[in-house]
Design a protein around this motif. Structure first.
Motif, PDB file in Angstrom:
ATOM      1  N   ARG A   1      -0.416  -4.627  -8.846  1.00  0.00           N
ATOM      2  CA  ARG A   1      -1.506  -3.891  -9.514  1.00  0.00           C
ATOM      3  C   ARG A   1      -1.658  -2.495  -8.914  1.00  0.00           C
ATOM      4  O   ARG A   1      -1.871  -1.512  -9.628  1.00  0.00           O
ATOM      5  N   LEU A   2      -1.565  -2.436  -7.571  1.00  0.00           N
ATOM      6  CA  LEU A   2      -1.761  -1.142  -6.902  1.00  0.00           C
ATOM      7  C   LEU A   2      -0.670  -0.141  -7.289  1.00  0.00           C
ATOM      8  O   LEU A   2      -0.903   1.077  -7.265  1.00  0.00           O
TER       9      LEU A   2
ATOM     10  N   ALA B   1       2.332   2.091  -3.193  1.00  0.00           N
ATOM     11  CA  ALA B   1       1.365   2.674  -4.125  1.00  0.00           C
ATOM     12  C   ALA B   1       1.017   4.111  -3.734  1.00  0.00           C
ATOM     13  O   ALA B   1       0.107   4.711  -4.311  1.00  0.00           O
TER      14      ALA B   1
ATOM     15  N   LEU C   1       0.838  -1.204   0.000  1.00  0.00           N
ATOM     16  CA  LEU C   1       0.000   0.000   0.000  1.00  0.00           C
ATOM     17  C   LEU C   1       0.874   1.255   0.000  1.00  0.00           C
ATOM     18  O   LEU C   1       0.623   2.208  -0.747  1.00  0.00           O
TER      19      LEU C   1
ATOM     20  N   ALA D   1      -1.424  -8.239  -5.737  1.00  0.00           N
ATOM     21  CA  ALA D   1      -2.257  -7.045  -5.525  1.00  0.00           C
ATOM     22  C   ALA D   1      -1.367  -5.810  -5.460  1.00  0.00           C
ATOM     23  O   ALA D   1      -1.702  -4.765  -6.034  1.00  0.00           O
TER      24      ALA D   1
ATOM     25  N   CYS E   1     -12.993   3.033  -4.179  1.00  0.00           N
ATOM     26  CA  CYS E   1     -12.985   1.551  -4.221  1.00  0.00           C
ATOM     27  C   CYS E   1     -13.495   1.035  -5.575  1.00  0.00           C
ATOM     28  O   CYS E   1     -13.023  -0.002  -6.058  1.00  0.00           O
TER      29      CYS E   1
ATOM     30  N   LEU F   1     -10.592   1.281  -7.862  1.00  0.00           N
ATOM     31  CA  LEU F   1      -9.661   0.172  -7.576  1.00  0.00           C
ATOM     32  C   LEU F   1     -10.140  -1.122  -8.229  1.00  0.00           C
ATOM     33  O   LEU F   1      -9.368  -1.857  -8.843  1.00  0.00           O
TER      34      LEU F   1
ATOM     35  N   PHE G   1      -8.451  -3.064   3.402  1.00  0.00           N
ATOM     36  CA  PHE G   1      -7.846  -4.193   2.686  1.00  0.00           C
ATOM     37  C   PHE G   1      -7.709  -5.370   3.651  1.00  0.00           C
ATOM     38  O   PHE G   1      -7.135  -5.223   4.735  1.00  0.00           O
TER      39      PHE G   1
ATOM     40  N   VAL H   1      -8.249  -4.626  -7.992  1.00  0.00           N
ATOM     41  CA  VAL H   1      -8.137  -5.042  -6.585  1.00  0.00           C
ATOM     42  C   VAL H   1      -9.424  -4.605  -5.870  1.00  0.00           C
ATOM     43  O   VAL H   1      -9.832  -3.446  -5.990  1.00  0.00           O
TER      44      VAL H   1
ATOM     45  N   VAL I   1      -7.946  -0.984 -11.454  1.00  0.00           N
ATOM     46  CA  VAL I   1      -6.698  -1.526 -10.901  1.00  0.00           C
ATOM     47  C   VAL I   1      -6.802  -3.044 -10.730  1.00  0.00           C
ATOM     48  O   VAL I   1      -5.804  -3.761 -10.759  1.00  0.00           O
TER      49      VAL I   1
ATOM     50  N   LEU J   1      -1.657   2.460  -9.590  1.00  0.00           N
ATOM     51  CA  LEU J   1      -2.754   3.346  -9.197  1.00  0.00           C
ATOM     52  C   LEU J   1      -2.431   4.790  -9.581  1.00  0.00           C
ATOM     53  O   LEU J   1      -1.368   5.310  -9.272  1.00  0.00           O
TER      54      LEU J   1
END
Ligand code: PMP
Ligand code: GLN
Length: 393
Positions: free
Chosen positions: A382-383, A308, A305, A379, A337, A340, A367, A346, A344, A386
């Motif tokens: 992918r984040l 990101a 996190l 994840a 969200c 996301l 999360f 997620v 994204v 963002l």
């Protein structure tokens, strides 16, 4: 408008967990929304259930739980927290913590009664209180440290207050209540003759030097507390729905009065298997291993996190982290969200679902990191892509 739905359910909508999980499935997103472990529970527990089924332990269990499980629950709380309970008259096995909470609300609330809850609150609480003709009165936990204002808490107690419901460790914030906070709550309960209901389903998932204290162990609280827990998170078997309530004989009688007509009894072979789980954990390093496993997963999630650009709020327990999305240009947490999920890949939960007035919720996303580490790493990758909010969101 569904013409068959009662007013009781018509106003409730669909739980955010169901909605987000369904969307995550449809979109092929990595689902860190709904809280459930992505890994299997212990083999000995699975074997114990299979053995119980093969031994034909498949008829109704005694309504308040099989004695072996009641005993294992009492032994567990005694060993962990020094809370003694008589298994026969003070421990009730229920179909998940969810049923223990409902049986509690139906068992102790009269129409018009209020239950104080800390906001954000687990979404089942207001619905369950309303089923019993009561309502919840929220007291804010404030960012960034999730402290509460003692005066606001004191003002929430009034002549209609029947109980306070404490989620400890707390979902979704990860707060673990300190002894000082619990004593403040305990004083108010005693001054207002109120009951402390405590939802401790994450008691074994705590981090660093956090210490979980059941409010039932604080001075004057033993006989005015209802301690609710579940084996779902602790043994990574949320689908089995084996929960329980520990309370004085008088409070237990009230809970059982409702429980006998909700489910009557809970699945026999799974009770046998959870008795094995608890008995084994008393003799093994199970709880310490669980804590280290979750500490590693928490660290992986936190790093993902932060990488990101999403700051993580402090959390001492539960298997959730809240990321701060304010300043990313999104209108609210739902918009964030949804971005996301769709862009994204997620899935996370928008915590405004846990606020009485969602428009007052901070812009955060919850999360769940109870997943295999490769899933958390995927994840995180992918984040890392963002971006800021697209114009107009
Ligand atoms: N309380 C809290 C705070 C929860 O997060 C959950 C769901 N995981 C429950 C209760 C429900 O527990 P169970 O699945 O045992 O009904
Ligand atoms: N307690 C889980 C969570 O907070 C969800 C359980 C449910 O779906 N009702 O995510």
């Amino acid at each position: 408008m569904n013409r068959y739905a009662s007013k009781r359910v018509a106003s409730l909508g669909t739980t955010v967990f169901g909605e987000i999980s369904q969307l995550a499935n449809e979109l092929g997103a990595i689902n860190l929304g709904q809280g459930f472990p992505g890994f299997a529970g212990p083999d000995i527990v699975k074997s114990a259930a299979k053995q119980a089924i093969d031994a034909n332990q498949n008829q109704y269990a005694p309504p308040y739980g099989i004695p072996r499980l009641q005993q294992a629950i009492a032994d567990t709380y005694q060993r962990a927290y020094g809370l003694s309970a008589d298994p026969g008259s003070e421990v009730t096995v229920t179909t998940g913590a969810t049923e223990a909470l409902l049986a509690t609300m139906l068992g102790i609330l009269n129409p018009g009664d209020e239950v104080v809850v800390f906001e954000p609150f687990y979404d089942a609480y207001p619905a369950q209180a309303s089923f019993a003709g009561g309502s919840t009165r929220p007291v804010r936990l404030q960012t960034p440290d999730w402290s509460f204002d003692p005066d606001e808490l004191a003002r929430a107690f009034n002549e209609r207050t029947r109980a306070i419901l404490i989620t400890n460790p707390h979902n979704p914030t990860g707060k673990v209540f300190t002894e000082e906070e619990l004593d403040l709550i305990a004083d108010l309960c005693q001054a207002h003759d109120a009951i402390a209901i405590t939802d401790e389903v994450y008691d074994r998932i705590i981090f660093d030097d956090a210490v979980h204290v059941p409010i039932a162990t604080r001075p004057g609280m033993r006989d005015r507390s209802i301690t609710i827990n579940s084996t779902g998170k602790t043994f990574s078997m949320t689908g089995w729905k084996i929960g329980y309530a520990i309370a004085s004989p008088e409070l237990t009688e009230a809970i059982r009065g409702a429980h006998q007509f909700i489910t009557f009894a809970t699945a026999t072979p799974f009770q046998e298997a959870m008795a094995t789980a608890l008995e084994d954990a008393l003799e093994s390093s199970y709880y310490a291993d669980l804590k280290s496993r979750y500490t590693a997963l928490r660290n992986t999630m936190k790093a993902g996190l932060e990488n990101a650009g999403l700051p993580v709020l402090p959390a001492s327990g539960s298997f959730f982290l809240l990321a701060d999305a304010a300043g990313r240009g999104f209108e609210d947490d739902v918009t964030f969200c949804m971005h996301l999920l769709r862009e994204v890949g997620v899935a996370a939960i928008p915590p405004s679902a846990f606020y009485q007035d969602p428009s007052t919720a901070p812009i955060l996303a919850r999360f769940c990191f109870a997943k295999e580490s490769d899933m958390l790493e995927a994840a995180a990758q992918r984040l890392a892509n963002l971006s800021q909010a697209p114009a107009g969101s």
